[in-house]
Design a protein around this motif. Structure first.
Motif, short mmCIF file in Angstrom:
data_model
loop_
_atom_site.label_atom_id
_atom_site.label_comp_id
_atom_site.label_asym_id
_atom_site.label_seq_id
_atom_site.Cartn_x
_atom_site.Cartn_y
_atom_site.Cartn_z
N GLY A 36 -17.31 8.82 3.49
CA GLY A 36 -18.32 7.76 3.49
C GLY A 36 -18.33 6.85 4.69
O GLY A 36 -19.06 5.86 4.71
N THR A 37 -17.56 7.16 5.72
CA THR A 37 -17.52 6.31 6.91
C THR A 37 -18.65 6.61 7.89
O THR A 37 -18.87 5.84 8.81
N GLY A 38 -19.32 7.73 7.72
CA GLY A 38 -20.38 8.12 8.64
C GLY A 38 -19.87 8.88 9.85
O GLY A 38 -20.64 9.24 10.73
N LYS A 39 -18.57 9.09 9.91
CA LYS A 39 -17.96 9.87 10.99
C LYS A 39 -17.27 11.08 10.38
O LYS A 39 -16.78 11.02 9.25
N PRO A 40 -17.18 12.17 11.14
CA PRO A 40 -16.50 13.34 10.59
C PRO A 40 -15.02 13.07 10.35
O PRO A 40 -14.39 12.31 11.09
N SER A 41 -14.46 13.70 9.33
CA SER A 41 -13.06 13.52 8.97
C SER A 41 -12.14 13.97 10.10
O SER A 41 -12.26 15.09 10.60
N LYS A 42 -11.22 13.10 10.46
CA LYS A 42 -10.28 13.48 11.54
C LYS A 42 -9.36 14.60 11.08
O LYS A 42 -8.84 15.35 11.90
N TRP A 43 -9.16 14.73 9.77
CA TRP A 43 -8.29 15.79 9.26
C TRP A 43 -8.93 17.16 9.40
O TRP A 43 -8.25 18.17 9.46
N TRP A 44 -10.24 17.19 9.43
CA TRP A 44 -10.95 18.45 9.68
C TRP A 44 -11.16 18.66 11.17
O TRP A 44 -10.99 19.76 11.69
N MET A 45 -11.53 17.60 11.87
CA MET A 45 -11.85 17.72 13.29
C MET A 45 -10.62 18.04 14.14
O MET A 45 -10.75 18.51 15.26
N SER A 46 -9.43 17.80 13.60
CA SER A 46 -8.22 18.15 14.36
C SER A 46 -8.09 19.66 14.56
O SER A 46 -7.31 20.11 15.39
#
Length: 180
Positions: free
Chosen positions: A157-167
């Protein structure tokens, strides 16, 4: 430690094109894919669940036709994350959805094409009709996978992609990529 394999390898009466499984999916997108039972696991959920663990492996022993479908979908997720990660600023959920839906319908190689990266592990479709069917099936599955991936990426819900996926955007499963 071995890679995680598809639980759908033992499915009875599964259709195959080449040696790749045509598995049922839950979808709202029109196409040739069989409709899955809502209570059963299906290949898209399985791919999303196994992607991060399997992307850490350089080798993958293929144990059945569902594993071949799983590999193609994991490679597609890698391309999706790379596409989202290549933007100058993190895209909003709507922008990511548009980008990935475009990527999912773009031209892509299938087994038997000269530029398919894993031709040595896949049998080409037996006929032109089978090749067309496989391309339509994979297009439908890629569209549904892209839609579900966006939901997972933006679930916090932050409007940004999840860093746990983007890593995982720079990781390549088996050091391969379907994209150009």
């Amino acid at each position: 430690m071995p890679a995680y394999h598809s639980t759908l390898n033992e499915e009875p009466d599964m259709r195959q094109v080449g040696n790749m499984a045509i598995l049922p999916i839950r979808t709202r997108i029109r196409g040739p894919a069989p409709i899955a039972d809502p209570s059963q696991t299906e290949i898209i959920d399985e791919t999303l669940d196994l992607f991060r663990a399997n992307s850490l492996f350089r080798n993958f022993e293929i144990k059945g036709p569902a594993d071949r479908t799983l590999i193609v979908l994991i490679l597609f997720i890698s391309d999706c994350l790379a596409k989202i990660g290549s933007a100058r600023t993190p895209p909003s959920q709507l922008e990511a959805s548009k980008t990935l839906s475009t990527l999912s319908v773009d031209s892509f190689p299938i087994p038997g094409d000269a530029n398919f990266p894993l031709n040595s592990h896949y049998a080409p479709p037996a006929s032109r009709a089978d090749a067309d069917y496989l391309r339509q099936y994979l297009t439908q599955v890629r569209q549904e996978l892209a839609a579900r991936l966006v939901e997972k990426l933006y679930a916090d819900g932050t409007g940004k992609p999840s860093k746990w996926w983007m890593s995982f955007q720079k990781r390549r499963f088996m050091n391969r990529s379907i994209g150009s």
